[in-house]
Design a protein around this motif. Structure first.
Motif, mmCIF file in Angstrom:
data_model
loop_
_atom_site.group_PDB
_atom_site.id
_atom_site.type_symbol
_atom_site.label_atom_id
_atom_site.label_comp_id
_atom_site.label_asym_id
_atom_site.label_seq_id
_atom_site.Cartn_x
_atom_site.Cartn_y
_atom_site.Cartn_z
ATOM 1 N N MET A 1 0.856 -1.195 0.000
ATOM 2 C CA MET A 1 0.000 0.000 0.000
ATOM 3 C C MET A 1 0.890 1.242 0.000
ATOM 4 S SD MET A 1 -2.862 1.223 2.833
ATOM 5 C CE MET A 1 -3.696 -0.356 2.829
ATOM 6 N N ASN A 2 0.660 2.166 -0.977
ATOM 7 C CA ASN A 2 1.463 3.383 -0.986
ATOM 8 C C ASN A 2 1.002 4.340 0.101
ATOM 9 O OD1 ASN A 2 -0.642 5.161 -1.965
ATOM 10 N ND2 ASN A 2 -0.347 4.271 -3.992
ATOM 11 N N ASP A 3 1.793 5.391 0.324
ATOM 12 C CA ASP A 3 1.541 6.286 1.451
ATOM 13 C C ASP A 3 0.186 6.979 1.354
ATOM 14 O OD1 ASP A 3 3.964 5.507 2.372
ATOM 15 O OD2 ASP A 3 4.995 7.421 2.017
ATOM 16 N N ARG A 4 -0.181 7.446 0.153
ATOM 17 C CA ARG A 4 -1.461 8.137 -0.005
ATOM 18 C C ARG A 4 -2.626 7.195 0.260
ATOM 19 N NH1 ARG A 4 2.651 11.667 -0.616
ATOM 20 N NH2 ARG A 4 1.815 13.778 -0.811
ATOM 21 N N ALA A 5 -2.510 5.986 -0.212
ATOM 22 C CA ALA A 5 -3.567 5.002 0.018
ATOM 23 C C ALA A 5 -3.658 4.667 1.506
ATOM 24 C CB ALA A 5 -3.304 3.751 -0.808
ATOM 25 N N ALA A 6 -2.508 4.599 2.170
ATOM 26 C CA ALA A 6 -2.499 4.327 3.609
ATOM 27 C C ALA A 6 -3.199 5.443 4.371
ATOM 28 C CB ALA A 6 -1.061 4.167 4.094
ATOM 29 N N ALA A 7 -2.926 6.686 3.976
ATOM 30 C CA ALA A 7 -3.570 7.821 4.630
ATOM 31 C C ALA A 7 -5.075 7.802 4.392
ATOM 32 C CB ALA A 7 -2.968 9.127 4.133
#
Length: 299
Positions: A1-7
């Motif tokens: 999961m990339n950072d934006r998706a995690a956020a």
């Protein structure tokens, strides 16, 4: 999961599982975008690579280069810590790098007192023979004489005046305290009880309340606030004067006159002496200013 998706996953958690309002979730999104932008530009580049030192550096950047207020830094760090904690709980991160980071302490706000001369002008502005003026003088004299909160003053009943010498105040948490009443306040209250309160009382239902409004009911906090504002305007005071101004002035003037801080603590009804000690900072600042102005080698 990339950072934006995690956020985004964390934000959905806040909105759906914790039920945060849309505006609150939007504020979290803005704060996290600031954090992720810093990671991309100045930090390690990804949430997975973040260490505690990186979060600390982000906090310093917000306070320094970004010029954010301590309250804003604390709010953003709350969002950052929540994100890291969530991702650890979800198994996306192995270590909570933000766990040990604490927000900066906001600077102590010194209470705003007014000089004794201004207090005298304020009290003099309530002079007059009209029932409202007699009541207003009694109220303001009592606030300054006892350091009472305005909520404590308007909650007083006539029976809370004990032998005309002391008053029983009901503070936060239902804690009672007994506070002496000075001669000026005693005279103003006596005049009010004889000349003004019966006038107001005759207009309403019987009530034990000490301070009454024009219709005979207990004086409200808002009405007491307007009494002080009106007196301040008529006195021509430039400084903002609120009900708490008289409480601050009471404490500051007592300490400046040599009163022990623990005595003032008891009079104010503070649970901890640390709360009262902020007033000692005011008196030290005053002494420093006087020293600087008067000593030939102070500047």
């Amino acid at each position: 999961m990339n950072d934006r998706a995690a956020a985004e996953s964390y934000l959905r958690h806040l909105a759906i599982e914790r039920g945060l309002a849309r505006n609150t979730t939007a504020a979290y999104r803005r704060d996290l975008e600031r954090y992720l932008g810093w990671l991309d530009g100045s930090g390690p580049g990804s949430l997975a690579a973040v260490r505690e030192a990186d979060v600390a550096a982000f906090s310093r950047w917000m306070s320094g280069e970004a010029g954010l207020a301590p309250s804003s830094v604390a709010r953003i760090l709350s969002a950052v810590r929540g994100l890291h904690r969530f991702l650890v709980e979800e198994g996306e991160l192995d270590d909570d790098a933000a766990r040990g980071i604490r927000p900066p302490k906001p600077p102590s706000r010194l209470p705003k007192a007014i000089p004794i001369e201004d207090v005298q002008r304020l009290l003099a502005a309530t002079d007059g023979d009209e029932p409202e003026r007699v009541r207003d003088k009694a109220l303001l004299e009592l606030l300054y004489a006892t350091g009472a909160r305005v909520s404590e003053a308007v909650a007083l009943n006539v029976d809370d005046l004990i032998d005309g010498e002391v008053v029983r105040l009901l503070g936060k948490g239902g804690k009672q305290r007994i506070v002496p009443v000075g001669s000026y306040a005693r005279r103003a209250i006596d005049a009010y009880l004889v000349r003004a309160r019966p006038v107001f009382s005759a207009r309403g239902k019987a009530t034990p309340a000490l301070f009454l409004g024009v219709r005979g009911a207990r004086l409200s906090r808002q009405s007491a606030w307007w009494v002080i504002q009106d007196a301040a305007e008529r006195a021509g005071l430039a400084a903002h004067v609120s009900p708490h101004t008289l409480r601050h002035s009471f404490a500051t003037h007592l300490l400046a006159g040599g009163a022990d801080v623990r005595v003032v603590q008891e009079l104010l009804g503070h649970a901890s002496v640390a709360t009262t000690q902020i007033y000692t900072m005011v008196t030290v600042d005053t002494l420093r200013d006087m020293y600087t102005a008067a000593h030939p080698r102070a500047r």
